[in-house]
Design a protein around this motif. Structure first.
Motif, PDB file in Angstrom:
ATOM      1  N   ALA A 101       0.818  -1.216   0.000  1.00  0.00           N
ATOM      2  CA  ALA A 101       0.000   0.000   0.000  1.00  0.00           C
ATOM      3  C   ALA A 101       0.851   1.265   0.000  1.00  0.00           C
ATOM      4  CB  ALA A 101      -0.930   0.006   1.217  1.00  0.00           C
ATOM      5  N   THR A 102       2.093   1.153   0.472  1.00  0.00           N
ATOM      6  CA  THR A 102       2.978   2.311   0.556  1.00  0.00           C
ATOM      7  C   THR A 102       4.256   2.026  -0.220  1.00  0.00           C
ATOM      8  OG1 THR A 102       2.133   2.834   2.761  1.00  0.00           O
ATOM      9  CG2 THR A 102       4.220   3.864   2.102  1.00  0.00           C
ATOM     10  N   ALA A 103       4.608   2.938  -1.122  1.00  0.00           N
ATOM     11  CA  ALA A 103       5.810   2.766  -1.936  1.00  0.00           C
ATOM     12  C   ALA A 103       7.019   3.381  -1.238  1.00  0.00           C
ATOM     13  CB  ALA A 103       5.618   3.409  -3.307  1.00  0.00           C
ATOM     14  N   LEU A 104       8.203   2.975  -1.653  1.00  0.00           N
ATOM     15  CA  LEU A 104       9.451   3.513  -1.135  1.00  0.00           C
ATOM     16  C   LEU A 104      10.070   4.467  -2.149  1.00  0.00           C
ATOM     17  CD1 LEU A 104      11.169   0.322   0.346  1.00  0.00           C
ATOM     18  CD2 LEU A 104       9.769   2.018   1.547  1.00  0.00           C
ATOM     19  N   VAL A 105      10.647   5.555  -1.640  1.00  0.00           N
ATOM     20  CA  VAL A 105      11.408   6.496  -2.453  1.00  0.00           C
ATOM     21  C   VAL A 105      12.849   6.475  -1.931  1.00  0.00           C
ATOM     22  CG1 VAL A 105      11.746   8.911  -3.098  1.00  0.00           C
ATOM     23  CG2 VAL A 105       9.437   7.951  -2.988  1.00  0.00           C
ATOM     24  N   ILE A 106      13.787   6.149  -2.794  1.00  0.00           N
ATOM     25  CA  ILE A 106      15.206   6.082  -2.421  1.00  0.00           C
ATOM     26  C   ILE A 106      15.855   7.384  -2.876  1.00  0.00           C
ATOM     27  CG2 ILE A 106      17.298   4.694  -2.490  1.00  0.00           C
ATOM     28  CD1 ILE A 106      14.765   3.203  -1.520  1.00  0.00           C
ATOM     29  N   ASP A 107      16.248   8.217  -1.932  1.00  0.00           N
ATOM     30  CA  ASP A 107      16.734   9.555  -2.262  1.00  0.00           C
ATOM     31  C   ASP A 107      18.251   9.640  -2.106  1.00  0.00           C
ATOM     32  OD1 ASP A 107      16.515  12.240  -2.984  1.00  0.00           O
ATOM     33  OD2 ASP A 107      16.518  12.865  -0.890  1.00  0.00           O
ATOM     34  N   GLU A 108      18.911  10.202  -3.108  1.00  0.00           N
ATOM     35  CA  GLU A 108      20.351  10.467  -3.087  1.00  0.00           C
ATOM     36  C   GLU A 108      21.174   9.221  -2.759  1.00  0.00           C
ATOM     37  OE1 GLU A 108      21.948  13.918  -1.390  1.00  0.00           O
ATOM     38  OE2 GLU A 108      20.495  15.266  -2.303  1.00  0.00           O
ATOM     39  N   TRP A 109      21.032   8.186  -3.584  1.00  0.00           N
ATOM     40  CA  TRP A 109      21.876   7.014  -3.430  1.00  0.00           C
ATOM     41  C   TRP A 109      23.136   7.218  -4.278  1.00  0.00           C
ATOM     42  CZ3 TRP A 109      23.203   4.241  -7.752  1.00  0.00           C
ATOM     43  CH2 TRP A 109      22.410   4.408  -8.890  1.00  0.00           C
ATOM     44  N   GLY A 110      24.163   6.461  -3.967  1.00  0.00           N
ATOM     45  CA  GLY A 110      25.402   6.540  -4.734  1.00  0.00           C
ATOM     46  C   GLY A 110      26.617   6.561  -3.833  1.00  0.00           C
ATOM     47  N   ASN A 144      13.056  -5.136  -7.154  1.00  0.00           N
ATOM     48  CA  ASN A 144      12.046  -4.751  -6.160  1.00  0.00           C
ATOM     49  C   ASN A 144      11.122  -3.665  -6.713  1.00  0.00           C
ATOM     50  OD1 ASN A 144      12.933  -6.150  -3.431  1.00  0.00           O
ATOM     51  ND2 ASN A 144      14.799  -5.420  -4.430  1.00  0.00           N
ATOM     52  N   ALA A 145      10.775  -3.787  -7.983  1.00  0.00           N
ATOM     53  CA  ALA A 145       9.948  -2.773  -8.636  1.00  0.00           C
ATOM     54  C   ALA A 145       8.552  -2.670  -8.037  1.00  0.00           C
ATOM     55  CB  ALA A 145       9.847  -3.071 -10.136  1.00  0.00           C
ATOM     56  N   ASP A 146       8.105  -3.711  -7.332  1.00  0.00           N
ATOM     57  CA  ASP A 146       6.788  -3.640  -6.698  1.00  0.00           C
ATOM     58  C   ASP A 146       6.814  -2.790  -5.441  1.00  0.00           C
ATOM     59  OD1 ASP A 146       8.421  -5.532  -5.447  1.00  0.00           O
ATOM     60  OD2 ASP A 146       6.710  -6.618  -4.620  1.00  0.00           O
ATOM     61  N   VAL A 147       8.018  -2.445  -4.970  1.00  0.00           N
ATOM     62  CA  VAL A 147       8.153  -1.661  -3.739  1.00  0.00           C
ATOM     63  C   VAL A 147       8.706  -0.266  -4.020  1.00  0.00           C
ATOM     64  CG1 VAL A 147       9.251  -1.553  -1.479  1.00  0.00           C
ATOM     65  CG2 VAL A 147       8.525  -3.757  -2.403  1.00  0.00           C
ATOM     66  N   MET A 207      10.412   5.311  -6.793  1.00  0.00           N
ATOM     67  CA  MET A 207      11.301   6.341  -7.323  1.00  0.00           C
ATOM     68  C   MET A 207      12.657   6.192  -6.656  1.00  0.00           C
ATOM     69  SD  MET A 207      10.701  10.467  -7.604  1.00  0.00           S
ATOM     70  CE  MET A 207      10.504  10.747  -5.838  1.00  0.00           C
ATOM     71  N   ALA A 208      13.728   6.450  -7.420  1.00  0.00           N
ATOM     72  CA  ALA A 208      15.082   6.387  -6.868  1.00  0.00           C
ATOM     73  C   ALA A 208      15.934   7.427  -7.570  1.00  0.00           C
ATOM     74  CB  ALA A 208      15.669   4.994  -7.039  1.00  0.00           C
ATOM     75  N   ASN A 209      16.634   8.253  -6.795  1.00  0.00           N
ATOM     76  CA  ASN A 209      17.365   9.383  -7.355  1.00  0.00           C
ATOM     77  C   ASN A 209      18.843   9.287  -7.004  1.00  0.00           C
ATOM     78  OD1 ASN A 209      14.741  10.570  -7.963  1.00  0.00           O
ATOM     79  ND2 ASN A 209      14.645  11.007  -5.784  1.00  0.00           N
ATOM     80  N   ILE A 210      19.695   9.253  -8.042  1.00  0.00           N
ATOM     81  CA  ILE A 210      21.124   9.227  -7.797  1.00  0.00           C
ATOM     82  C   ILE A 210      21.591  10.625  -7.384  1.00  0.00           C
ATOM     83  CG2 ILE A 210      21.802   9.783 -10.175  1.00  0.00           C
ATOM     84  CD1 ILE A 210      24.086   7.721  -9.840  1.00  0.00           C
ATOM     85  N   ALA A 211      22.663  10.674  -6.595  1.00  0.00           N
ATOM     86  CA  ALA A 211      23.243  11.952  -6.176  1.00  0.00           C
ATOM     87  C   ALA A 211      24.699  11.995  -6.649  1.00  0.00           C
ATOM     88  CB  ALA A 211      23.203  12.107  -4.663  1.00  0.00           C
ATOM     89  N   GLN A 212      25.017  12.909  -7.540  1.00  0.00           N
ATOM     90  CA  GLN A 212      24.135  13.848  -8.243  1.00  0.00           C
ATOM     91  C   GLN A 212      24.247  13.627  -9.767  1.00  0.00           C
ATOM     92  OE1 GLN A 212      26.117  15.095  -5.500  1.00  0.00           O
ATOM     93  NE2 GLN A 212      24.279  15.323  -4.258  1.00  0.00           N
ATOM     94  N   THR A 213      23.427  14.314 -10.533  1.00  0.00           N
ATOM     95  CA  THR A 213      23.441  14.084 -11.971  1.00  0.00           C
ATOM     96  C   THR A 213      24.661  14.711 -12.640  1.00  0.00           C
ATOM     97  OG1 THR A 213      21.021  14.108 -11.937  1.00  0.00           O
ATOM     98  CG2 THR A 213      22.088  14.298 -14.091  1.00  0.00           C
TER      99      THR A 213
END
Length: 214
Positions: A8-17, A51-54, A57-63
């Motif tokens: 029911a709740t998705a995960l957002v992975i922020d600034e990985w790398g 783990n696309a069902d979970v 969004m996932a954002n690399i740090a930095q572009t």
């Protein structure tokens, strides 16, 4: 799985790398982007695909510039990094359906329970094409892997194409003087229309295969 089995709740992975201890510069944090970082990018993207069902969004740090950047600039000049090439190679996973992949592989390290496997990967299906990505994290040893397609209808491969990203060593990188030192090359594939093939993964490399299923 324990707290949200219904997703029911998705995960957002922020600034990985990666953030290496030597990251510094005149204008703030800067660090070179090498094949080592490309391996990190591939391993993370494979985790997200599996783990696309979970993961929503996932954002690399930095572009651009700073830490694990896909683009580096110097004055008016710019280059793309090994991490950029990983993103470009993985683009076919986008909008695909994540499918299960089983990887039998020895582990890298001293044999501790937390040691990662030498080979990791992910797969997705879209428009009758299976897209498979595999990463060999071994620093100096290539790995021969047998790729076997398993399914109820035993699918066969009508056409196969692939590319691989590797370098002379794990610290290899692009620079303004050598902007194309690291870039993908065509992979040697031996598919003959069956459901299995053997593929050599170079040391510290990322491979991407696109298989058209019959």
């Amino acid at each position: 799985d324990a707290y949200d089995p219904g997703r029911a709740t998705a995960l957002v992975i922020d600034e990985w790398g990666t953030w290496h201890p030597q990251a510094r510069g005149d204008t703030g944090l800067e660090q070179q982007n090498t094949m080592r970082d490309a391996l990190v990018a591939a391993l993370n993207l494979d985790i997200f695909v599996r783990n696309a069902d979970v993961v929503a969004m996932a954002n690399i740090a930095q572009t651009v510039n700073v830490l694990q950047a896909m683009i580096l600039t110097k004055g008016e000049r710019m280059i793309v990094t090994p991490s950029y090439h990983v993103f470009e190679m993985y683009r076919h996973h986008q909008a695909g359906e994540s499918v299960r992949i089983l990887v039998g592989s020895p582990t890298a390290g001293s044999g501790a329970p937390a040691d990662p496997p030498v080979v990791a990967g992910s797969a997705s299906l879209k428009n009758g094409r299976l897209f498979l990505t595999l990463t060999n994290v071994h620093i100096d040893q290539p790995v021969d892997v047998e790729v076997v397609l398993l399914g109820v209808d035993r699918p066969s491969v009508r056409r196969a194409a692939g590319r691989q990203l590797a370098g002379a060593d794990v610290h290899a990188h692009n620079s303004v003087d050598r902007p194309r030192a690291i870039e993908p090359v065509d992979a040697a594939l031996s598919w003959k229309g069956g459901d299995r093939s053997v593929l050599r993964l170079p040391a510290h490399s990322v491979s991407a295969l696109e298989l058209e299923l019959a």
